[in-house]
Design a protein around this motif. Structure first.
Motif, PDB file in Angstrom:
ATOM      1  N   UNK A 180       0.847  -1.195   0.000  1.00  0.00           N
ATOM      2  CA  UNK A 180       0.000   0.000   0.000  1.00  0.00           C
ATOM      3  C   UNK A 180       0.882   1.244   0.000  1.00  0.00           C
ATOM      4  N   UNK A 181       0.473   2.234  -0.822  1.00  0.00           N
ATOM      5  CA  UNK A 181       1.351   3.381  -1.063  1.00  0.00           C
ATOM      6  C   UNK A 181       0.796   4.635  -0.385  1.00  0.00           C
ATOM      7  N   UNK A 182       1.576   5.200   0.503  1.00  0.00           N
ATOM      8  CA  UNK A 182       1.182   6.435   1.192  1.00  0.00           C
ATOM      9  C   UNK A 182       1.279   7.608   0.217  1.00  0.00           C
ATOM     10  N   UNK A 183       0.473   8.657   0.417  1.00  0.00           N
ATOM     11  CA  UNK A 183       0.536   9.826  -0.476  1.00  0.00           C
ATOM     12  C   UNK A 183       1.882  10.529  -0.378  1.00  0.00           C
ATOM     13  N   UNK A 184       2.215  11.344  -1.403  1.00  0.00           N
ATOM     14  CA  UNK A 184       3.514  12.024  -1.413  1.00  0.00           C
ATOM     15  C   UNK A 184       3.772  12.867  -0.165  1.00  0.00           C
ATOM     16  N   UNK A 185       2.726  13.541   0.333  1.00  0.00           N
ATOM     17  CA  UNK A 185       2.845  14.341   1.561  1.00  0.00           C
ATOM     18  C   UNK A 185       2.164  13.571   2.688  1.00  0.00           C
ATOM     19  N   UNK A 186       2.855  13.398   3.801  1.00  0.00           N
ATOM     20  CA  UNK A 186       2.411  12.488   4.860  1.00  0.00           C
ATOM     21  C   UNK A 186       0.994  12.755   5.368  1.00  0.00           C
ATOM     22  N   UNK A 187       0.602  14.002   5.511  1.00  0.00           N
ATOM     23  CA  UNK A 187      -0.715  14.312   6.075  1.00  0.00           C
ATOM     24  C   UNK A 187      -1.830  14.335   5.032  1.00  0.00           C
ATOM     25  N   UNK A 188      -1.487  14.098   3.771  1.00  0.00           N
ATOM     26  CA  UNK A 188      -2.498  14.127   2.717  1.00  0.00           C
ATOM     27  C   UNK A 188      -3.324  12.847   2.685  1.00  0.00           C
ATOM     28  N   UNK A 189      -4.347  12.849   1.851  1.00  0.00           N
ATOM     29  CA  UNK A 189      -5.244  11.702   1.714  1.00  0.00           C
ATOM     30  C   UNK A 189      -5.336  11.310   0.240  1.00  0.00           C
ATOM     31  N   UNK A 190      -5.913  10.141   0.008  1.00  0.00           N
ATOM     32  CA  UNK A 190      -6.153   9.656  -1.353  1.00  0.00           C
ATOM     33  C   UNK A 190      -7.650   9.760  -1.642  1.00  0.00           C
ATOM     34  N   UNK A 191      -7.986  10.438  -2.727  1.00  0.00           N
ATOM     35  CA  UNK A 191      -9.380  10.605  -3.137  1.00  0.00           C
ATOM     36  C   UNK A 191      -9.610   9.855  -4.452  1.00  0.00           C
ATOM     37  N   UNK A 192     -10.534   8.899  -4.425  1.00  0.00           N
ATOM     38  CA  UNK A 192     -10.935   8.175  -5.631  1.00  0.00           C
ATOM     39  C   UNK A 192     -12.277   8.726  -6.090  1.00  0.00           C
TER      40      UNK A 192
END
Length: 377
Positions: free
Chosen positions: A190-202
């Motif tokens: 599983x891949x974390x977003x580029x910026x640690x506090x960000x989220x992934x939106x599908x």
């Protein structure tokens, strides 16, 4: 005269997608004698709910890989769209029977080894036109390395609806066994977003009126760019966040999907490849090039008559975009579904580490499947 090279010969557009969408002269009708192949995991919501989202992604990825390997053997270029719990592939008559035969074998494998049913069927493009559907396509250079198909029209959605309504099990053709999933690799955790506090939106976005798709989707992509930045800036994958899996269960699942049976030699080979790849990707120039290219060759944005995208950003950015989408939905222009996760999931088709590779992206916990549930509400 055959038109097997129709997709290969399409002119490549070098403008941003939102500009391409507004010029109908840049799109061509898909030929009558091409076909829309649809695969779809039946009851994917239940499978995802049971924690099998990675298997569902594997089944969808395998659908594309099986057809791409056949197309490469025939030196035919074909457009394809990954949907998380299924895939849509557009192929000429030349390879239709071989592709369906391979996919029926893939279907049997999914049923026997993973206990879920993968719908497989196709619709002739010419028949879709007779039923009033439209299907226009172009190619857009998304970045320095990646060219994607962009589709306007309702034919792909109509084909998907038709295949789901049939729910029939197709029979094998009288041709040799041909399920070849060589190149399907699912080695990333599983891949974390580029910026640690960000989220992934599908996100899945569907225009309510087919003839307004171009203007609506252009407006949506412009708003997305204003809020999140361009495709590169909002991309969920960076090479720094890639971590290889060390899960025996995931390696076993990949081998089962590719070879129909648990071949321990292949599991061991896959595990050794992962170990060697860790060194190779860090210490070899070709390996480092592969890692550098991977984000650019990842399918993070698809326009197939709907917009399907996985992006990374802040909660505030998401709230701003969803406010805009809700406003457009309230006006009857579109419908949308979304899902928020902390990580994304990647599956890959790699012919050789220094040759062709493309990567299929979904939000964790079945992002596209979850987003489609909201879309249907």
């Amino acid at each position: 005269m055959t038109n097997n090279d129709f997709y290969r010969n399409l002119f490549i557009q070098h403008m941003p997608i939102q500009e391409v969408l507004l010029d109908p002269s840049l799109f061509e009708n898909v030929p009558d004698n091409w076909n829309i192949i649809v695969t779809d995991v039946q009851n994917s919501t239940a499978a995802v709910g049971a924690g099998n989202h990675q298997l569902v992604n594997l089944a969808a990825t395998g659908s594309i890989v099986a057809c791409l390997n056949i197309a490469r053997d025939h030196q035919v270029m074909i457009p394809f769209f990954f949907g998380g719990d299924g895939a849509t592939i557009i192929v000429p008559d030349l390879i239709l029977k071989e592709c369906l035969h391979a996919l029926i074998l893939h279907q049997e494998n999914c049923q026997s080894n993973f206990d879920f049913f993968l719908r497989v069927d196709s619709c002739k493009v010419g028949d879709m036109y007779k039923n009033g559907a439209t299907l226009k396509i172009t190619k857009v250079k998304l970045n320095d390395l990646h060219i994607i198909p962009v589709v306007l029209g309702d034919a792909l959605q109509m084909a998907e609806d038709e295949v789901k309504s049939r729910s029939r099990k197709m029979t094998l053709f009288d041709i040799p066994y041909n399920l070849n999933l060589k190149g399907m690799e699912c080695k990333w955790d599983k891949i974390a977003p580029p910026v640690d506090d960000n989220e992934i939106l599908t996100l899945i976005i569907k225009a309510e009126t087919t003839n307004l798709q171009s203007s609506i989707y252009s407006e949506v992509l412009s708003k997305m760019e204003t809020i999140y930045g361009d495709v590169k800036k909002r991309h969920p994958i960076t090479s720094e966040k890639l971590i290889m899996i060390n899960s025996l269960d995931q390696l076993k699942s990949e081998v089962l999907m590719k070879f129909s049976e648990l071949k321990w030699k292949e599991v061991l080979t896959s595990a050794l490849r992962s170990i060697m790849a860790r060194w190779y990707l860090k210490n070899n120039k070709k390996g480092r090039d592969y890692l550098r290219e991977l984000p650019e060759l990842t399918e993070s944005l698809m326009v197939d008559g709907t917009i399907n995208t996985v992006i990374s950003g802040t909660k505030k950015q998401r709230e701003l975009l969803l406010f805009e989408l809700q406003s457009m939905q309230d006006k009857g222009l579109l419908r949308y579904g979304f899902y928020v996760s902390k990580t994304s999931i990647l599956s890959c088709y790699v012919t050789a580490i220094d040759d062709y590779h493309v990567h299929f992206l979904d939000g964790d916990q079945g992002g596209y499947t979850q987003a489609s549930k909201l879309l249907k509400v």
